[in-house]
Design an enzyme around this catalytic site. Structure first.
Site, mmCIF file in Angstrom:
data_model
loop_
_atom_site.group_PDB
_atom_site.id
_atom_site.type_symbol
_atom_site.label_atom_id
_atom_site.label_comp_id
_atom_site.label_asym_id
_atom_site.label_seq_id
_atom_site.Cartn_x
_atom_site.Cartn_y
_atom_site.Cartn_z
ATOM 1 C CG HIS A 216 0.285 -6.235 3.722
ATOM 2 N ND1 HIS A 216 -0.195 -6.131 4.900
ATOM 3 C CD2 HIS A 216 0.595 -5.031 3.351
ATOM 4 C CE1 HIS A 216 -0.570 -4.911 5.192
ATOM 5 N NE2 HIS A 216 0.021 -4.042 4.228
ATOM 6 C CG ASN B 39 -1.954 -1.155 1.330
ATOM 7 O OD1 ASN B 39 -2.457 -1.424 0.244
ATOM 8 N ND2 ASN B 39 -2.159 -1.621 2.502
ATOM 9 C CG HIS C 114 4.229 -2.662 5.372
ATOM 10 N ND1 HIS C 114 4.310 -1.149 5.652
ATOM 11 C CD2 HIS C 114 2.924 -2.601 5.323
ATOM 12 C CE1 HIS C 114 2.916 -0.606 5.753
ATOM 13 N NE2 HIS C 114 2.300 -1.476 5.380
#
Ligand code: AMP
Ligand code: ZN
Length: 114
Positions: free
Chosen positions: A102, A87, A100
């Protein structure tokens, strides 16, 4: 970054359910999992988001993805499949501003996205 929650997990200053750590990246289970496997793979170096990436980070970003592949195999979801999500920014739904990836799997994902 002294106020970054993921930097603190990387440095073991706060608890995190770590499943992998090497010189470049750390992986730990998401505190609010949306599927049986929900792991966050993060660079050890603080990069706020994809928007802050430079060409010097290309090997690091590649390592994020090969780590995702390795962890998917270890979690037993490589064959059944999984979803990798990054995101970016407000419209992307980014909440934590430490880059990050996911890794989400262990159930059939819904589609379409967005
Ligand atoms: P994003 O919306 O892509 O920024 O996702 C941030 C993710 O970090 C969410 O899925 C949160 O559940 C997760 N998260 C936030 N704080 C922690 C924490 N201390 N340990 C593990 N995961 C966390
Ligand atoms: Zn950070």
């Amino acid at each position: 970054m002294s106020d970054c929650v993921f930097c603190k997990i990387i440095a073991s200053e706060i608890p995190g359910d770590k499943v992998h750590q090497d010189e470049q990246v750390t992986a730990f289970r998401d505190i609010h999992p949306v599927a049986p496997t929900h792991i966050l793979i993060v660079p050890n170096k603080h990069i706020a988001s994809i928007n802050e990436l430079t060409s010097e980070d290309e090997a690091l970003v590649g390592h994020l993805f090969t780590t995702a592949r390795t962890l998917a195999e270890r979690e037993g979801i490589a064959e059944s499949g999984y979803r990798l999500i990054i995101n970016v920014g407000p419209h992307g739904g980014q909440v934590v501003y430490h880059l990050h990836l996911h890794l989400i799997g262990g159930k059939k994902m819904r589609y379409p996205m967005g």
